[in-house]
Design a protein around this motif. Structure first.
Motif, PDB file in Angstrom:
ATOM      1  N   VAL A 190      -1.704   0.923  -1.195  1.00 18.41           N
ATOM      2  CA  VAL A 190      -2.065   1.791   0.057  1.00 18.41           C
ATOM      3  C   VAL A 190      -3.267   1.573   0.194  1.00 18.41           C
ATOM      4  O   VAL A 190      -4.159   2.332  -0.521  1.00 18.41           O
ATOM      5  N   GLY A 191      -3.564   1.076   1.499  1.00 24.32           N
ATOM      6  CA  GLY A 191      -5.142   1.395   2.333  1.00 24.32           C
ATOM      7  C   GLY A 191      -5.642   2.216   2.685  1.00 24.32           C
ATOM      8  O   GLY A 191      -4.086   2.798   3.746  1.00 24.32           O
ATOM      9  N   ASP A 234      -0.808  -3.096   0.943  1.00 26.95           N
ATOM     10  CA  ASP A 234       0.066  -3.336   1.298  1.00 26.95           C
ATOM     11  C   ASP A 234       1.056  -2.479   2.626  1.00 26.95           C
ATOM     12  O   ASP A 234       1.773  -2.622   3.524  1.00 26.95           O
ATOM     13  N   ALA A 235      -0.160  -1.025   2.518  1.00 29.84           N
ATOM     14  CA  ALA A 235       0.573  -0.256   3.615  1.00 29.84           C
ATOM     15  C   ALA A 235      -0.699  -0.296   3.632  1.00 29.84           C
ATOM     16  O   ALA A 235      -2.380  -0.312   3.594  1.00 29.84           O
ATOM     17  N   ILE A 236      -1.014   0.425   5.552  1.00 29.86           N
ATOM     18  CA  ILE A 236      -2.400   0.682   5.976  1.00 29.86           C
ATOM     19  C   ILE A 236      -2.521   2.062   6.534  1.00 29.86           C
ATOM     20  O   ILE A 236      -1.350   2.363   8.003  1.00 29.86           O
ATOM     21  N   VAL A 237      -3.070   3.237   6.187  1.00 29.63           N
ATOM     22  CA  VAL A 237      -3.058   4.521   6.515  1.00 29.63           C
ATOM     23  C   VAL A 237      -4.329   4.813   6.794  1.00 29.63           C
ATOM     24  O   VAL A 237      -5.064   4.639   5.839  1.00 29.63           O
ATOM     25  N   VAL A 324       5.845  -2.534   4.797  1.00 26.45           N
ATOM     26  CA  VAL A 324       6.160  -1.163   5.504  1.00 26.45           C
ATOM     27  C   VAL A 324       7.696  -1.435   5.772  1.00 26.45           C
ATOM     28  O   VAL A 324       7.159  -2.386   6.897  1.00 26.45           O
ATOM     29  N   VAL A 325       9.057  -1.395   5.270  1.00 23.22           N
ATOM     30  CA  VAL A 325       9.870  -1.281   5.560  1.00 23.22           C
ATOM     31  C   VAL A 325      10.745  -0.003   5.984  1.00 23.22           C
ATOM     32  O   VAL A 325      11.864  -0.495   6.530  1.00 23.22           O
ATOM     33  N   GLY A 326       9.953   0.465   5.985  1.00 19.90           N
ATOM     34  CA  GLY A 326      10.753   2.122   6.303  1.00 19.90           C
ATOM     35  C   GLY A 326      10.059   3.123   5.927  1.00 19.90           C
ATOM     36  O   GLY A 326       8.947   3.285   5.203  1.00 19.90           O
ATOM     37  N   ARG A 327      10.024   4.052   7.044  1.00 23.64           N
ATOM     38  CA  ARG A 327       8.835   5.296   7.336  1.00 23.64           C
ATOM     39  C   ARG A 327       9.572   6.179   7.611  1.00 23.64           C
ATOM     40  O   ARG A 327      10.143   5.929   8.356  1.00 23.64           O
TER      41      ARG A 327
END
Length: 579
Positions: A190-191, A234-237, A324-327
């Motif tokens: 997670v970035g 893999d994900a950007i927050v 991300v495939v779901g949130r």
């Protein structure tokens, strides 16, 4: 914006984004914002729909209760991060501010905060003091002595400041971070990008941020995303100290008619941003916000302020597809203890939402500093003849409390020739009122809660034309409209239907129109005198005289016998035609 359903307990939103044959890795991001050193229960409520077309209050907040709420949410998933979207410190409760916010940093160490995006209030005491918050130590950078209760070891968590640039172009703190979860083929990264609003330089004293610049938010984020992706994210927050405000019945699980400065930033972001945890406006919201690509909205959330809510963000990340495939997200109320907001009223607990017990170690830590501050906070500090309140957020006026403070500042600077004083309503903090006891008595702690900045008063000379220009800057669109509260004898009227720059209809002192060519001695805080809150005309003043602190001026004014009356006369008039 995609609206959210209101569920019997805590509402949530979810957006599946495709999938693969591989089971996704679930990661929880627990977000807070605008904590403002609220170690003790802030005597605030979260307002939620009551199911009958109105809203009901739920008492919430307090560091020990926040710790338990975060523990409860963290226990639901071993893969978790705790982040803060700025203003963790600054404009704090007396129990924290009196000790330079050291106890808040230590409380967050105990709670297990991982990252805090530096917001504008982190810079209230200057960049050197902010660097001490990270590194620890007892070097003195302010008028208050550090390490009064115990040695200060600094933050175990990392400050992030992607758009806070030093003269050499480097960032004051790291701008990004990556956290890994899982292992082997199931590992995901997670970035995070942490930053403040570009307008931070307009909200703090220029002296404290000398040499720093604050870059465009969207440009900073968009430049950081490919670097994080290249590093394996893999994900950007995004954790940003900027936000929106909603309208209608309060609902921390929605974005009803939301608007604000963050909206324009979101429209410019790359589609690779998955989540934006926001702050600054003190509003609570959760929704899917349409970004640059309507087919790929951004999950947007904010947890209000003062630790009354925690945003529980859940990400499902496909390690094979690296996306991300779901949130989903929900705002969890940190329900603490009931309290009486005013005589005859009580904000009670409810079984509609979970209640949290105070975590003992954090409660003990807060109690230690509360005891250290007790003598200082409880001493008598004057009397008033009734309740004084700030105006509401809808009109951004100082109310009778703003008038009272302006009168105090005028009196305190009479020796410098002051004829007029102004108090900015945004400088009046929660609980936005002074409510004296039966004999009119107030404590220093009560004064400090509404004026926690320890600003210095500055008296300078402005021409009548500059004075009118100053009042026009209330409504010039460079920031939120606000109505400066004037001292006794001064009055002005405005009409917001008129063009920017010509909205001030009349300006008088002691009943006489201001002469554009004449000179007037005007007192404000040093924050405003340095161009804060976009009042740049105050930089043109001359013959400056530095006075006492704003809190000392208020205390001195309230020492009157009999009790100082609360101003009731109308000094500002809104002449805007009503629909």
């Amino acid at each position: 914006m995609v609206p959210l359903a209101v569920l019997p307990l805590l509402a949530a939103c979810a957006t599946p984004q495709g999938g693969s044959a591989t089971a996704p890795v679930k990661v929880s991001i627990l977000a807070i914002n605008d904590f403002h050193g609220a170690l003790e229960m802030p005597r605030q409520s979260v307002f939620v729909p009551d199911g009958q077309g109105g809203a009901m209050p739920v008492p919430a907040g307090g560091a020990a209760y926040l710790a338990s709420a975060i523990d409860s949410l963290r226990a639901q998933n071993p893969n978790h991060l705790v982040v803060s979207a700025g203003d963790l410190i600054g404009a704090s409760q007396l129990v924290s501010s009196l000790f330079l916010d050291e106890p808040t940093i230590e409380a967050m160490n105990r709670i297990g905060l991982d990252f805090n995006a530096a917001g504008n209030h982190e810079f209230d005491r200057g960049q050197d003091e902010l660097l001490r918050m990270q590194a620890g130590g007892c070097q003195q950078h302010t008028t208050r002595k550090p390490c009064q209760v115990e040695p200060f070891k600094g933050a175990n968590f990392r400050f992030l400041a992607a758009n806070t640039l030093k003269p050499d172009g480097s960032t004051l703190f790291p701008g990004t971070a990556i956290r890994s979860f899982g292992s082997g083929r199931d590992k995901v990264d997670v970035g995070l990008i942490g930053l403040t609003l570009e307008g931070t330089n307009q909200l703090v004293s220029p002296e404290g941020i000398k040499g720093l610049t604050f870059a465009d938010e969207a440009e900073t984020i968009n430049a950081a995303v490919p670097r994080l992706r290249a590093a394996g994210a893999d994900a950007i927050v995004v954790v940003i100290h900027e936000g929106v405000r909603t309208q209608g019945i309060p609902n921390p699980q929605g974005c009803e008619q939301a608007s604000g400065d963050l909206a324009g930033i979101l429209q410019r972001l790359t589609v690779d941003v998955d989540v934006v945890a926001s702050g600054h406006t003190h509003w609570a919201y959760v929704c899917e916000w349409p970004g640059r690509d309507a087919a790929r909205p951004i999950l947007l959330a904010s947890a209000g302020s003062q630790g009354t809510l925690v945003t529980d963000i859940s990400l499902e990340i496909d390690p094979r597809a690296s996306r991300v495939v779901g949130r989903s997200a929900r705002n969890v109320i940190v329900q603490s203890e009931g309290y009486a907001p005013s005589p005859g009223r009580f904000s009670a607990n409810t079984d509609r939402f979970p209640r949290f017990a105070a975590r003992p170690d954090v409660a003990a830590h807060v109690a230690k500093y509360a005891e250290a501050a007790k003598e200082f906070a409880s001493r008598p500090a004057g009397r008033i003849g009734g309740e004084a309140r700030r105006g509401g957020d809808a009109d951004n006026t100082g109310g009778t409390l703003g008038l009272l403070i302006a009168d105090a500042q005028l009196a305190a600077t009479a020796g410098a020739g002051a004829q007029i004083a102004f108090m900015n309503p945004f400088g009046i903090r929660s609980p936005w009122r002074l409510a004296p006891g039966p004999d009119g008595q107030l404590t220093f702690g009560e004064l400090y809660r509404v004026q926690p900045f320890n600003n210095t008063l500055v008296t300078q000379t402005l021409t009548g034309a500059q004075l009118r220009e100053l009042l026009e800057q209330n409504f010039d669109g460079q920031g939120p409209n606000q109505v400066l509260s004037p001292s006794r004898g001064f009055a002005y009227a405005y009409d917001l239907s008129r063009p920017v720059g010509s909205r001030i209809v009349s300006v008088t002192l002691d009943g006489q129109p201001i002469d554009p060519a004449a000179s007037y001695r005007v007192t404000t805080s040093d924050f405003l005198a340095s161009g804060g809150d976009t009042y740049s005309v105050l930089l043109k003043g001359r013959d400056r005289v530095i006075g006492m602190s704003d809190i000392a001026a208020l205390e001195a004014w309230l020492q009157a016998i009999p009790a100082r009356p609360v101003p009731q006369e109308q000094r500002t008039s809104d002449l805007t035609p009503k629909p």
